[in-house]
Design a protein around this motif. Structure first.
Motif, PDB file in Angstrom:
ATOM      1  N   ASP A  15       0.821  -1.408  -0.463  1.00  0.00           N
ATOM      2  CA  ASP A  15       0.137   0.107   0.110  1.00  0.00           C
ATOM      3  C   ASP A  15       0.632   0.876  -0.091  1.00  0.00           C
ATOM      4  O   ASP A  15       0.869   2.142   0.829  1.00  0.00           O
ATOM      5  CB  ASP A  15      -0.749  -0.215   1.078  1.00  0.00           C
ATOM      6  N   ARG A  17       0.863   4.598  -1.209  1.00  0.00           N
ATOM      7  CA  ARG A  17       0.382   5.337  -1.381  1.00  0.00           C
ATOM      8  C   ARG A  17       0.366   5.682   0.007  1.00  0.00           C
ATOM      9  O   ARG A  17       0.600   7.020   0.832  1.00  0.00           O
ATOM     10  CB  ARG A  17      -0.772   5.563  -2.424  1.00  0.00           C
ATOM     11  N   TRP A  20       4.133   6.121   1.801  1.00  0.00           N
ATOM     12  CA  TRP A  20       4.340   7.328   2.067  1.00  0.00           C
ATOM     13  C   TRP A  20       3.421   8.498   1.830  1.00  0.00           C
ATOM     14  O   TRP A  20       4.435   9.698   2.717  1.00  0.00           O
ATOM     15  CB  TRP A  20       4.587   7.517   0.218  1.00  0.00           C
ATOM     16  N   GLY A  21       2.458   8.930   1.730  1.00  0.00           N
ATOM     17  CA  GLY A  21       1.545   9.770   3.100  1.00  0.00           C
ATOM     18  C   GLY A  21       2.361  10.410   4.254  1.00  0.00           C
ATOM     19  O   GLY A  21       2.387  11.310   4.990  1.00  0.00           O
ATOM     20  N   LEU A 108       4.766  15.824  -2.197  1.00  0.00           N
ATOM     21  CA  LEU A 108       3.999  14.877  -2.384  1.00  0.00           C
ATOM     22  C   LEU A 108       2.938  15.871  -1.633  1.00  0.00           C
ATOM     23  O   LEU A 108       2.703  16.531  -0.527  1.00  0.00           O
ATOM     24  CB  LEU A 108       3.830  13.825  -1.280  1.00  0.00           C
ATOM     25  N   ASP A 133      -8.093   6.566   3.761  1.00  0.00           N
ATOM     26  CA  ASP A 133      -7.915   7.449   2.727  1.00  0.00           C
ATOM     27  C   ASP A 133      -7.417   7.873   2.537  1.00  0.00           C
ATOM     28  O   ASP A 133      -6.478   8.626   1.977  1.00  0.00           O
ATOM     29  CB  ASP A 133      -8.644   7.089   1.745  1.00  0.00           C
ATOM     30  N   ARG A 136      -3.327   9.147   2.200  1.00  0.00           N
ATOM     31  CA  ARG A 136      -2.904   8.636   0.542  1.00  0.00           C
ATOM     32  C   ARG A 136      -2.298   9.480   0.232  1.00  0.00           C
ATOM     33  O   ARG A 136      -2.709  10.972   0.031  1.00  0.00           O
ATOM     34  CB  ARG A 136      -3.618   7.829   0.463  1.00  0.00           C
ATOM     35  N   ALA A 137      -0.672   9.024   0.263  1.00  0.00           N
ATOM     36  CA  ALA A 137       0.089  10.603  -0.828  1.00  0.00           C
ATOM     37  C   ALA A 137      -0.670  10.908  -2.278  1.00  0.00           C
ATOM     38  O   ALA A 137      -1.296   9.611  -2.350  1.00  0.00           O
ATOM     39  CB  ALA A 137       1.527   9.809  -1.303  1.00  0.00           C
ATOM     40  N   GLN A 138      -0.705  11.388  -2.578  1.00  0.00           N
ATOM     41  CA  GLN A 138      -1.160  11.429  -4.340  1.00  0.00           C
ATOM     42  C   GLN A 138      -0.030  12.104  -5.308  1.00  0.00           C
ATOM     43  O   GLN A 138       1.051  13.171  -4.332  1.00  0.00           O
ATOM     44  CB  GLN A 138      -2.131  12.959  -3.829  1.00  0.00           C
ATOM     45  N   LEU A 141       4.980   9.076  -6.721  1.00  0.00           N
ATOM     46  CA  LEU A 141       5.547   8.326  -5.381  1.00  0.00           C
ATOM     47  C   LEU A 141       7.631   8.304  -5.890  1.00  0.00           C
ATOM     48  O   LEU A 141       7.778   7.936  -7.672  1.00  0.00           O
ATOM     49  CB  LEU A 141       5.580   6.799  -5.017  1.00  0.00           C
TER      50      LEU A 141
END
Length: 146
Positions: A15, A17, A20-21, A108, A133, A136-138, A141
């Motif tokens: 997972d 995202r 990293w988020g 990010l 959610d 979660r990074a956008q 990455l």
């Protein structure tokens, strides 16, 4: 989920995202304290004792902040067990280590930690999908360059 379950090597593969988020959020709040900050006082005290050690000294640390090196400890005498926040290791197992972008953690798109319900807020249950959610990074990455 507890942070240690989300920021493990497997999560960066399963997972990425979310991992990293959360990692980028932690980097933002930790920041880089100035050398005259009180954060460095205990590090400097230990370094002063170590400078007088007749057989030399070394540091074995689990921190990832790099503060031992920032106060002038020689890199050959510092063993950072969990790595350092300025370096990345391939999560897919190739073992490649590379220097992170200077903007890692700011490039990010992630929510602010000032918003209600941060992952560290133990008073709030984060069981719904939307709660997870939101962390979660956008964007693009980091990817292993090998």
């Amino acid at each position: 989920k507890p942070l240690e379950e989300v920021l493990c090597n497997e999560c960066f593969v399963e997972d990425p995202r979310l991992a990293w988020g959360l990692w980028a959020s932690l980097l933002r709040i930790q920041g880089d304290p100035p050398l005259d900050s009180s954060v460095f006082k205990p590090y400097k005290q230990i370094k002063n004792y170590a400078n007088r050690a007749p057989c030399g000294s070394f540091v074995l640390t689990t921190t990832v902040d790099g503060l031992w090196l920032k106060i002038g400890w020689p890199p050959s005498a510092v063993w950072e067990l969990h790595g350092k926040k300025g370096y990345l290791t391939c999560a897919k197992g190739c073992g490649h280590l590379w220097e992170a972008s200077a903007t890692l953690g700011t490039d990010l798109k992630i929510p602010s930690w000032d918003e209600e319900g941060s992952p560290e807020d133990e008073t709030k249950e984060t069981t719904s999908t939307s709660d997870v959610d939101r962390w979660r990074a956008q964007g693009d990455l980091p990817v292993c360059p090998k």
